[in-house]
Design a protein around this motif. Structure first.
Motif, PDB file in Angstrom:
ATOM      1  N   GLN A 165       0.735  -1.262  -0.061  1.00 49.06           N
ATOM      2  CA  GLN A 165       0.007  -0.002  -0.038  1.00 49.06           C
ATOM      3  C   GLN A 165       0.915   1.466  -0.132  1.00 49.06           C
ATOM      4  O   GLN A 165       0.455   2.127  -0.672  1.00 49.06           O
ATOM      5  N   ALA A 166       1.784   1.360   0.905  1.00 51.45           N
ATOM      6  CA  ALA A 166       2.768   2.426   0.794  1.00 51.45           C
ATOM      7  C   ALA A 166       3.457   2.694  -0.649  1.00 51.45           C
ATOM      8  O   ALA A 166       3.641   3.778  -0.952  1.00 51.45           O
ATOM      9  N   ALA A 167       3.970   1.389  -1.291  1.00 52.50           N
ATOM     10  CA  ALA A 167       4.463   1.379  -2.644  1.00 52.50           C
ATOM     11  C   ALA A 167       3.501   1.998  -3.516  1.00 52.50           C
ATOM     12  O   ALA A 167       3.846   2.846  -4.515  1.00 52.50           O
ATOM     13  N   GLU A 168       2.267   1.566  -3.474  1.00 44.19           N
ATOM     14  CA  GLU A 168       1.254   1.993  -4.228  1.00 44.19           C
ATOM     15  C   GLU A 168       1.115   3.455  -4.235  1.00 44.19           C
ATOM     16  O   GLU A 168       1.024   4.289  -5.284  1.00 44.19           O
ATOM     17  N   GLN A 169       1.217   4.285  -3.063  1.00 43.12           N
ATOM     18  CA  GLN A 169       1.143   5.552  -2.940  1.00 43.12           C
ATOM     19  C   GLN A 169       2.173   6.198  -3.488  1.00 43.12           C
ATOM     20  O   GLN A 169       2.082   7.554  -4.097  1.00 43.12           O
ATOM     21  N   SER A 219       9.818   4.258  -6.382  1.00 43.76           N
ATOM     22  CA  SER A 219      10.237   4.729  -4.945  1.00 43.76           C
ATOM     23  C   SER A 219      10.708   3.701  -4.223  1.00 43.76           C
ATOM     24  O   SER A 219      10.840   2.368  -4.316  1.00 43.76           O
ATOM     25  N   ARG A 220      11.465   4.016  -2.958  1.00 45.74           N
ATOM     26  CA  ARG A 220      11.914   3.253  -2.169  1.00 45.74           C
ATOM     27  C   ARG A 220      10.992   2.183  -1.396  1.00 45.74           C
ATOM     28  O   ARG A 220      11.339   1.063  -1.350  1.00 45.74           O
ATOM     29  N   GLU A 221       9.822   2.717  -1.176  1.00 43.65           N
ATOM     30  CA  GLU A 221       8.844   1.869  -0.572  1.00 43.65           C
ATOM     31  C   GLU A 221       8.694   0.700  -1.597  1.00 43.65           C
ATOM     32  O   GLU A 221       8.176  -0.317  -1.212  1.00 43.65           O
ATOM     33  N   ALA A 222       8.454   1.133  -2.918  1.00 46.51           N
ATOM     34  CA  ALA A 222       8.374  -0.093  -3.927  1.00 46.51           C
ATOM     35  C   ALA A 222       9.404  -1.196  -3.915  1.00 46.51           C
ATOM     36  O   ALA A 222       9.218  -2.396  -4.059  1.00 46.51           O
ATOM     37  N   VAL A 223      10.692  -0.595  -3.714  1.00 44.38           N
ATOM     38  CA  VAL A 223      11.684  -1.518  -3.656  1.00 44.38           C
ATOM     39  C   VAL A 223      11.592  -2.327  -2.498  1.00 44.38           C
ATOM     40  O   VAL A 223      11.549  -3.465  -2.464  1.00 44.38           O
ATOM     41  N   ASP A 224      11.195  -1.846  -1.476  1.00 50.50           N
ATOM     42  CA  ASP A 224      11.065  -2.449  -0.165  1.00 50.50           C
ATOM     43  C   ASP A 224       9.934  -3.570   0.003  1.00 50.50           C
ATOM     44  O   ASP A 224      10.134  -4.691   0.269  1.00 50.50           O
ATOM     45  N   ALA A 225       8.904  -2.999  -0.711  1.00 48.12           N
ATOM     46  CA  ALA A 225       7.795  -4.066  -0.906  1.00 48.12           C
ATOM     47  C   ALA A 225       7.949  -5.243  -1.556  1.00 48.12           C
ATOM     48  O   ALA A 225       7.562  -6.365  -1.334  1.00 48.12           O
ATOM     49  N   GLU A 269       7.565  -7.685 -12.705  1.00 51.17           N
ATOM     50  CA  GLU A 269       7.129  -6.691 -14.024  1.00 51.17           C
ATOM     51  C   GLU A 269       7.027  -5.316 -13.222  1.00 51.17           C
ATOM     52  O   GLU A 269       7.494  -4.288 -14.101  1.00 51.17           O
ATOM     53  N   ILE A 270       6.598  -5.137 -11.854  1.00 49.76           N
ATOM     54  CA  ILE A 270       6.862  -3.696 -11.339  1.00 49.76           C
ATOM     55  C   ILE A 270       8.301  -3.303 -11.273  1.00 49.76           C
ATOM     56  O   ILE A 270       8.619  -2.036 -11.557  1.00 49.76           O
ATOM     57  N   ARG A 271       8.988  -4.196 -10.769  1.00 48.39           N
ATOM     58  CA  ARG A 271      10.537  -3.726 -10.899  1.00 48.39           C
ATOM     59  C   ARG A 271      10.962  -3.280 -12.165  1.00 48.39           C
ATOM     60  O   ARG A 271      11.935  -2.538 -12.196  1.00 48.39           O
ATOM     61  N   HIS A 272      10.672  -4.013 -13.133  1.00 44.74           N
ATOM     62  CA  HIS A 272      11.131  -3.554 -14.537  1.00 44.74           C
ATOM     63  C   HIS A 272      10.554  -2.402 -15.229  1.00 44.74           C
ATOM     64  O   HIS A 272      10.884  -2.049 -16.201  1.00 44.74           O
ATOM     65  N   GLY A 273       9.686  -2.082 -14.449  1.00 42.10           N
ATOM     66  CA  GLY A 273       8.677  -0.876 -14.930  1.00 42.10           C
ATOM     67  C   GLY A 273       7.636  -1.061 -15.813  1.00 42.10           C
ATOM     68  O   GLY A 273       7.258  -0.330 -16.815  1.00 42.10           O
ATOM     69  N   ARG A 274       7.513  -2.491 -16.020  1.00 50.08           N
ATOM     70  CA  ARG A 274       6.287  -2.772 -16.924  1.00 50.08           C
ATOM     71  C   ARG A 274       4.941  -3.049 -16.544  1.00 50.08           C
ATOM     72  O   ARG A 274       4.023  -3.259 -17.216  1.00 50.08           O
TER      73      ARG A 274
END
Length: 115
Positions: free
Chosen positions: A33-37, A42-48, A91-96
């Protein structure tokens, strides 16, 4: 940090083990949820992404063990879900993709099933 002795982990009842799994899934939901926001870059996406991949790696490893007590069909279904979760995080990590909502929904459904 929690420290468990191997014997303590082996003696856990299935109910306690499910509670640990549910707690881990709830943590993954919070991170997602933090990554989505904050966005997919974001760093939050990396952590998630890191947490979700690690968690599902552990789940899949456990589900693959012959001594896992779940029915074979359920185990296979959960492994399929886990592999999908890992592919989607890639897919998220690679920006797709930025489809955090689907990851959150699946995690929430499985968490609720552990209640």
């Amino acid at each position: 940090m929690y420290k468990f002795y191997y014997d303590e982990v082996l003696d856990e009842s299935p109910k306690v083990a499910r509670e640990h799994e549910r707690t881990a899934l709830e943590k993954s939901i919070e991170l997602l949820q933090a990554a989505e926001q904050r966005g997919a870059q974001s760093r939050e996406a990396v952590d998630a992404i890191y947490f979700v991949r690690k968690l599902w790696g552990i789940f899949i490893e456990d589900l693959a063990k012959p001594e896992n007590g779940l029915p074979d069909k359920l185990r296979a279904d959960l492994v399929s879900v886990g592999l999908w979760m890992m592919r989607e995080t890639e897919e998220i990590r690679h920006g797709r993709s930025s489809n955090f909502a689907a990851l959150i929904d699946v995690s929430r459904t499985i968490s609720e099933g552990l209640r």
